[in-house]
Scaffold this active site. Sequence first.
Site, PDB file in Angstrom:
ATOM      1  N   SER A   1       0.814  -1.219   0.000  1.00  0.00           N
ATOM      2  CA  SER A   1       0.000   0.000   0.000  1.00  0.00           C
ATOM      3  C   SER A   1       0.848   1.269   0.000  1.00  0.00           C
ATOM      4  CB  SER A   1      -0.904   0.036   1.234  1.00  0.00           C
ATOM      5  OG  SER A   1      -1.632  -1.152   1.353  1.00  0.00           O
ATOM      6  N   GLN A   2       0.240   2.334  -0.500  1.00  0.00           N
ATOM      7  CA  GLN A   2       0.846   3.672  -0.493  1.00  0.00           C
ATOM      8  C   GLN A   2       1.115   4.102   0.967  1.00  0.00           C
ATOM      9  OE1 GLN A   2      -2.075   6.371  -1.923  1.00  0.00           O
ATOM     10  NE2 GLN A   2      -0.803   8.186  -1.621  1.00  0.00           N
TER      11      GLN A   2
END
Length: 211
Positions: free
Chosen positions: A60-61
């Site tokens: 994930s970011q």
Amino acid sequence: MTSLRTRDRLINRLREEGIRNEAVLDVMRNTPRHLFVDEALAHRAYEDTALPIGYNQTLSQPYIVARMTEALLANGPVKRVLEVGTGSGYQTAILAQLVDQVFSVERILPLQEQARERMVLLGLRNVKMKHADGGLGWPEKAPFDAIMVTAAPRELPEELLSQLADPGRMVIPVGPDEHQELVLVTKNKEGIKREALEAVRFVPLLGGATS
Ligand code: SAH
């Protein structure tokens, strides 16, 4: 490219994006995200972007990791956390430094094995992992003070809700590919409350475990 200055730039960006929890920012500054991706991608590890980890999955970011962690901790310290979707183990490592114990479930065995090696490398000993369908939670270890899900089901899984302690908090992306929302679920004496935080895009929560 993995220097402290590069990491500080990411932390400043997270601040600009509204992350306020200093403990979360500190742990993210000190956790080497480049160890969670393939060497060929290490030079991009401190960009605020999601990165591929193989098997059609993504790390994930950083903003999303920070946002979800902050939401989970917003009501004070948390002891036992269930994480569904270990993936690279990056979110696991962040959680492990902020709570007492993390129970993390992953359905793709090689991802879980790599994540386990990374926990050893970083000396994080308060993480237990299981290879299974995390949509079913981890009933033997329930209840959990908090649950974090990093793959999106279409609907909130009842199983997970039932394994959430009272009081408890769950952060979970919900919805079909194009219309997912990050949802904060809180359970307490008054009942169960559901609050949409923001639009997100996660890989789907799939059924069953695979080798
Ligand atoms: N938090 C991870 C994100 C990985 S992407 C990271 O920071 O790297 C989502 C992960 O959820 C993938 O590894 C995928 O295999 C896993 N996943 C999807 N459905 C699942 C399920 N039912 N049970 C357990 N893991 C699941």
